[in-house]
Design a protein around this motif. Sequence first.
Motif, PDB file in Angstrom:
ATOM      1  N   LEU A 216       1.611   8.546  27.228  1.00  0.00           N
ATOM      2  CA  LEU A 216       0.198   8.182  27.160  1.00  0.00           C
ATOM      3  C   LEU A 216      -0.627   9.138  26.299  1.00  0.00           C
ATOM      4  CD1 LEU A 216      -0.615   6.932  30.774  1.00  0.00           C
ATOM      5  CD2 LEU A 216       0.202   5.661  28.787  1.00  0.00           C
ATOM      6  N   THR A 217      -0.140  10.332  26.064  1.00  0.00           N
ATOM      7  CA  THR A 217      -0.884  11.279  25.234  1.00  0.00           C
ATOM      8  C   THR A 217      -0.471  11.220  23.766  1.00  0.00           C
ATOM      9  OG1 THR A 217       0.706  13.035  25.747  1.00  0.00           O
ATOM     10  CG2 THR A 217      -1.273  12.890  27.125  1.00  0.00           C
ATOM     11  N   GLY A 218       0.482  10.377  23.422  1.00  0.00           N
ATOM     12  CA  GLY A 218       0.907  10.235  22.030  1.00  0.00           C
ATOM     13  C   GLY A 218       2.057  11.136  21.636  1.00  0.00           C
ATOM     14  N   ALA A 219       2.561  11.951  22.548  1.00  0.00           N
ATOM     15  CA  ALA A 219       3.637  12.887  22.204  1.00  0.00           C
ATOM     16  C   ALA A 219       4.932  12.147  21.856  1.00  0.00           C
ATOM     17  CB  ALA A 219       3.878  13.854  23.362  1.00  0.00           C
ATOM     18  N   ILE A 220       5.257  11.103  22.615  1.00  0.00           N
ATOM     19  CA  ILE A 220       6.467  10.330  22.332  1.00  0.00           C
ATOM     20  C   ILE A 220       6.387   9.700  20.945  1.00  0.00           C
ATOM     21  CG2 ILE A 220       7.768   8.267  22.960  1.00  0.00           C
ATOM     22  CD1 ILE A 220       8.368  10.527  24.823  1.00  0.00           C
TER      23      ILE A 220
ATOM     24  N   GLU B 185      -7.810  10.545  31.390  1.00  0.00           N
ATOM     25  CA  GLU B 185      -6.447  10.391  30.912  1.00  0.00           C
ATOM     26  C   GLU B 185      -5.453  10.883  31.965  1.00  0.00           C
ATOM     27  OE1 GLU B 185      -4.576  10.852  26.576  1.00  0.00           O
ATOM     28  OE2 GLU B 185      -5.038  12.798  27.477  1.00  0.00           O
ATOM     29  N   ALA B 186      -5.793  11.972  32.627  1.00  0.00           N
ATOM     30  CA  ALA B 186      -4.928  12.513  33.680  1.00  0.00           C
ATOM     31  C   ALA B 186      -4.782  11.514  34.826  1.00  0.00           C
ATOM     32  CB  ALA B 186      -5.490  13.838  34.186  1.00  0.00           C
ATOM     33  N   ASN B 187      -5.893  10.899  35.221  1.00  0.00           N
ATOM     34  CA  ASN B 187      -5.856   9.906  36.304  1.00  0.00           C
ATOM     35  C   ASN B 187      -4.994   8.701  35.919  1.00  0.00           C
ATOM     36  OD1 ASN B 187      -7.511  11.434  37.968  1.00  0.00           O
ATOM     37  ND2 ASN B 187      -9.388  10.472  37.218  1.00  0.00           N
ATOM     38  N   LYS B 188      -5.104   8.284  34.672  1.00  0.00           N
ATOM     39  CA  LYS B 188      -4.308   7.151  34.195  1.00  0.00           C
ATOM     40  C   LYS B 188      -2.821   7.484  34.237  1.00  0.00           C
ATOM     41  CE  LYS B 188      -3.873   3.972  30.265  1.00  0.00           C
ATOM     42  NZ  LYS B 188      -4.358   3.653  28.890  1.00  0.00           N
ATOM     43  N   ILE B 189      -2.477   8.712  33.858  1.00  0.00           N
ATOM     44  CA  ILE B 189      -1.084   9.153  33.880  1.00  0.00           C
ATOM     45  C   ILE B 189      -0.528   9.124  35.304  1.00  0.00           C
ATOM     46  CG2 ILE B 189       0.411  11.177  33.575  1.00  0.00           C
ATOM     47  CD1 ILE B 189      -1.409  11.904  31.166  1.00  0.00           C
TER      48      ILE B 189
ATOM     49  N   ARG C 283      -1.606   7.405  37.911  1.00  0.00           N
ATOM     50  CA  ARG C 283      -1.504   6.033  38.424  1.00  0.00           C
ATOM     51  C   ARG C 283      -0.258   5.334  37.877  1.00  0.00           C
ATOM     52  NH1 ARG C 283      -7.164   5.969  37.452  1.00  0.00           N
ATOM     53  NH2 ARG C 283      -6.807   4.825  35.496  1.00  0.00           N
ATOM     54  N   LEU C 284      -0.024   5.453  36.583  1.00  0.00           N
ATOM     55  CA  LEU C 284       1.139   4.800  35.986  1.00  0.00           C
ATOM     56  C   LEU C 284       2.430   5.444  36.483  1.00  0.00           C
ATOM     57  CD1 LEU C 284       2.241   2.697  34.076  1.00  0.00           C
ATOM     58  CD2 LEU C 284       1.952   4.306  32.174  1.00  0.00           C
ATOM     59  N   TRP C 285       2.404   6.759  36.665  1.00  0.00           N
ATOM     60  CA  TRP C 285       3.581   7.466  37.185  1.00  0.00           C
ATOM     61  C   TRP C 285       3.971   6.947  38.566  1.00  0.00           C
ATOM     62  CZ3 TRP C 285       2.923  12.046  40.749  1.00  0.00           C
ATOM     63  CH2 TRP C 285       4.155  12.538  41.169  1.00  0.00           C
ATOM     64  N   LEU C 286       3.014   6.838  39.459  1.00  0.00           N
ATOM     65  CA  LEU C 286       3.314   6.361  40.816  1.00  0.00           C
ATOM     66  C   LEU C 286       3.833   4.929  40.795  1.00  0.00           C
ATOM     67  CD1 LEU C 286       0.261   7.889  42.737  1.00  0.00           C
ATOM     68  CD2 LEU C 286       2.636   8.709  42.701  1.00  0.00           C
ATOM     69  N   LYS C 287       3.305   4.133  39.886  1.00  0.00           N
ATOM     70  CA  LYS C 287       3.761   2.749  39.761  1.00  0.00           C
ATOM     71  C   LYS C 287       5.204   2.696  39.272  1.00  0.00           C
ATOM     72  CE  LYS C 287       2.827  -1.533  37.192  1.00  0.00           C
ATOM     73  NZ  LYS C 287       1.984  -2.177  36.154  1.00  0.00           N
ATOM     74  N   ARG C 288       5.542   3.573  38.324  1.00  0.00           N
ATOM     75  CA  ARG C 288       6.880   3.579  37.743  1.00  0.00           C
ATOM     76  C   ARG C 288       7.925   4.245  38.626  1.00  0.00           C
ATOM     77  NH1 ARG C 288       5.789   5.633  31.476  1.00  0.00           N
ATOM     78  NH2 ARG C 288       5.301   3.587  30.568  1.00  0.00           N
TER      79      ARG C 288
END
Length: 529
Positions: A84-88, A357-361, A363-368
């Motif tokens: 989500l931060t563009g590093a990948i 951005e941290a909150n979005k990370i 939320r998506l982490w817990l979902k995954r």
Amino acid sequence: MDQLTGFTLAVLPILIIFIGLVFLKKSGTLMGVIGWIATLVIAIIFFNTSPEIAAYASINGFLSSLGISLMVLFTILQVTMMDLTGAIKRITEFIKSIAAERYEQIMILNIGLGSFLVSIGATPVTMLPPIMLALGFSPLAAVALPCLGYDPLTSFSLLAIPITLPAQVFGMDVGSLSKNIAIFLPLVSTGFAMGMLWIADGIEGVKKGFVPALIAGGTLGLSCIAFVNLLPVSAIGLVGVFSGLTTIAVLFLIRVIQGKPIFYKTKVAPRANVLADGPAPMPLWKAAFPWILLVMFCIVICIPDISAFLHGLLGDSQKIHIVANKYVDLKILNQAYFWVLISTVLSAPFLIRSKEEANKIVRLWLKRAWSPTLAAAVFFAIAYVMDWSAQSVVDGILTFAPGAADFNMNAVIGLTFALFFGAAAFPAISPLLGLFGSFVSGSETSSNVMFYGILKKSTDVLDLDFMNVYSAHAVSGGIASAIAPAKIINAAAVIDKLGIEGEVIQKSAVIAILLTIVTGAVLLILLAL
């Protein structure tokens, strides 16, 4: 209960899982839970296992899985942050600049780098799928290729724990076991390289990348043999590390010999969440910073003195009693998952730009993360219920009462193979036990420990060389990583493709079965010499 009935009941939970994944297209987590319940019921009703022992076995499995399940949990957090931060995206652009052809990307990432990562305790099945997807590979290939890349040197993964742990428990010679296993690996690693090309691009892919795959697979396997013989036994954990790095170096050397550039010109994509005034693209060091820290930590904690110091900090407080003489030592500070979390936390300020951005990370982490984390634990529970079936506590020790060993689920499976095929054919099919054990538990280490006694008894009865048979078993347990649901669920989760597990297993099973047959054929040759 006759032998055939016992065998059918013992393998029934695994058949249920396989049918659910491949033919009914159910999720790996759901089928893992169903398979666990089926294993409990069958162990209790048909294999003389008390409900208490079955429950303790499950608890032992859950706790033993933490090294893998928490690794899944925290690596998904790290990869989600980097995604989500563009590093990948930035890392992907760099990979395109050093490997323009698809077959080069497959060999460098999944054969060379994959073997290196898994050898130091990192997990290519979590780290590589987002990159493979960003490089333009299909979701199936993005999941399957890193799982296949987990395999070629799996016996030397996690600093060779699949070899050193059973050797320590059962008093085997580590050096001899390592050398016996290494003999199989040139053919196996080359087979994996070819299989990756087929998974990605079919027969045309194999034709186009045949020579690089031959070089990559052959280099990996032969360098493993070389390092096993060159390094002292105390450094056997570095075999996979050096072999993976050697393979990458050889692939680049071949490019130089062919007159190709090391770096291709490519446009670097700017960070996804740039400001309106357009900041400079993310530096590569920053994009890769979580992995740089992780690799450094994994290498440092492998140093024996440091490893002993870290374990001593928490000592026996992390040793959990299960039942009788059974304990699980969590070794928290020695586990790669702890350092994945630390590397993620330390690198977060360099990558995350805002609270939103941290909150979005998160939320998506817990979902995954919840589904593959649960799946890893459940498959370990299944493995331990099967392993502890028919056992009971005798004089404070969990063991088999006289005659009870014949009712153990794993023993029934192993001995049925031995009795049915006999001394002539048993070596050819015995690697299937390794494939079976790792498919169930998701871990070659668990399979090697679970089936030691069965293989020892079978080879004694059939008058076969135990070390050769056991080595083939270990190799096929590594091959099973290609189809182990726990690993495939992990890889699918990080790219939001849960549900694809059955399709991946169906595709990769062809490679896994063929390489297991090859392993059996090599074993027959070794026993005939």
